[in-house]
Design a protein around this motif. Structure first.
Motif, PDB file in Angstrom:
ATOM      1  N   TRP A  48     -11.986   6.185   0.576  1.00  0.00           N
ATOM      2  CA  TRP A  48     -10.791   5.269   1.203  1.00  0.00           C
ATOM      3  C   TRP A  48     -11.563   3.772   0.962  1.00  0.00           C
ATOM      4  O   TRP A  48     -11.075   2.860   0.576  1.00  0.00           O
ATOM      5  CB  TRP A  48     -10.646   5.335   2.712  1.00  0.00           C
ATOM      6  N   HIS A  76     -11.666   2.826  -2.258  1.00  0.00           N
ATOM      7  CA  HIS A  76     -10.354   2.469  -2.803  1.00  0.00           C
ATOM      8  C   HIS A  76     -10.270   3.562  -4.027  1.00  0.00           C
ATOM      9  O   HIS A  76      -9.571   3.236  -4.822  1.00  0.00           O
ATOM     10  CB  HIS A  76     -10.035   1.187  -3.065  1.00  0.00           C
ATOM     11  N   HIS A  86      -3.273   1.129  -1.349  1.00  0.00           N
ATOM     12  CA  HIS A  86      -4.524   0.527  -1.816  1.00  0.00           C
ATOM     13  C   HIS A  86      -4.611  -0.502  -2.727  1.00  0.00           C
ATOM     14  O   HIS A  86      -5.394  -1.142  -2.949  1.00  0.00           O
ATOM     15  CB  HIS A  86      -5.603   1.681  -1.926  1.00  0.00           C
ATOM     16  N   TYR A 136      -3.561  -2.447   1.745  1.00  0.00           N
ATOM     17  CA  TYR A 136      -4.904  -1.947   2.220  1.00  0.00           C
ATOM     18  C   TYR A 136      -6.021  -2.182   1.057  1.00  0.00           C
ATOM     19  O   TYR A 136      -7.024  -1.706   1.131  1.00  0.00           O
ATOM     20  CB  TYR A 136      -4.717  -0.531   2.537  1.00  0.00           C
ATOM     21  N   ARG A 137      -5.829  -3.129   0.199  1.00  0.00           N
ATOM     22  CA  ARG A 137      -6.917  -3.068  -0.806  1.00  0.00           C
ATOM     23  C   ARG A 137      -8.193  -3.703  -0.357  1.00  0.00           C
ATOM     24  O   ARG A 137      -9.385  -3.534  -0.955  1.00  0.00           O
ATOM     25  CB  ARG A 137      -6.203  -4.306  -1.959  1.00  0.00           C
TER      26      ARG A 137
END
Length: 139
Positions: A16, A19, A56, A60-61
Motif C-alpha cells: 500500500w 502504491h 492509488h 490515495y496516491r
C-alpha cells in the motif's frame, strides 16, 4: 503458520505504502473476494487490483497506511481468520483533504500448494453507530 500470516499483513502495509498494487494483488488467491470500506464488492484478483489501482492513481496516491498486528484465529492447518486494524492517512489528493481513518479488516487466509494468501477480505470504517461520524481509535 503465524509467521507466514504476519507476512501477509506486513506486505499489505508495504505494498500500500509503495502504491504497488500488482504486489498487493499477490497477497490474494486468484479467486479471492474483497469488500472495501464503502461496500464495493470485487471478485477475483484482477478486480481487486484494478479497484485499488484506481484509488492509488487518484485519491490515495499520496496516502499511507499503518497496519497493526493481526489477531489470528487458526481454523485448521490450511485456514485462518485474521482481524487487523489499519490507520489510513490520506493526503492532499483526497477530495476531503488530509485526514485519517481507522478501519478493521477481516480476512480469511488459506494455504494452497504451500502458499498462504487471502481468500476473502472485508474492510469496515470505525464510526459512531448513532451519527455515522468516522472515529479514530485511541492509539
Amino acid at each position: 503458520m503465524v509467521d507466514q500470516l504476519t507476512q501477509i499483513t506486513d506486505q499489505f502495509e508495504a505494498s500500500w505504502n509503495a502504491h504497488e498494487m500488482t504486489v498487493f494483488g499477490q497477497l490474494f488467491h486468484d479467486d479471492a473476494t474483497f469488500v472495501n470500506r464503502y461496500a464495493t464488492y470485487w471478485r477475483g484478483v484482477d478486480q481487486i487490483v484494478a479497484g485499488h489501482c484506481a484509488i492509488h492513481d487518484s485519491i490515495y496516491r499520496d496516502s499511507s497506511l499503518r497496519v497493526d498486528p493481526a489477531d489470528i484465529d487458526p481454523i485448521d492447518d490450511d485456514a485462518a481468520i485474521l482481524h487487523f486494524w489499519t490507520r489510513l492517512s490520506a493526503g492532499a489528493a483526497h477530495p476531503a483533504g488530509p485526514h485519517q481513518a481507522d478501519t478493521l479488516i477481516l480476512a480469511v487466509a488459506t494455504r494452497r500448494n504451500g502458499d498462504w494468501r487471502i481468500q476473502a477480505a472485508q474492510n469496515v470504517t470505525l464510526a459512531d453507530p448513532r451519527t455515522g461520524r468516522e472515529l479514530l481509535r485511541a492509539s
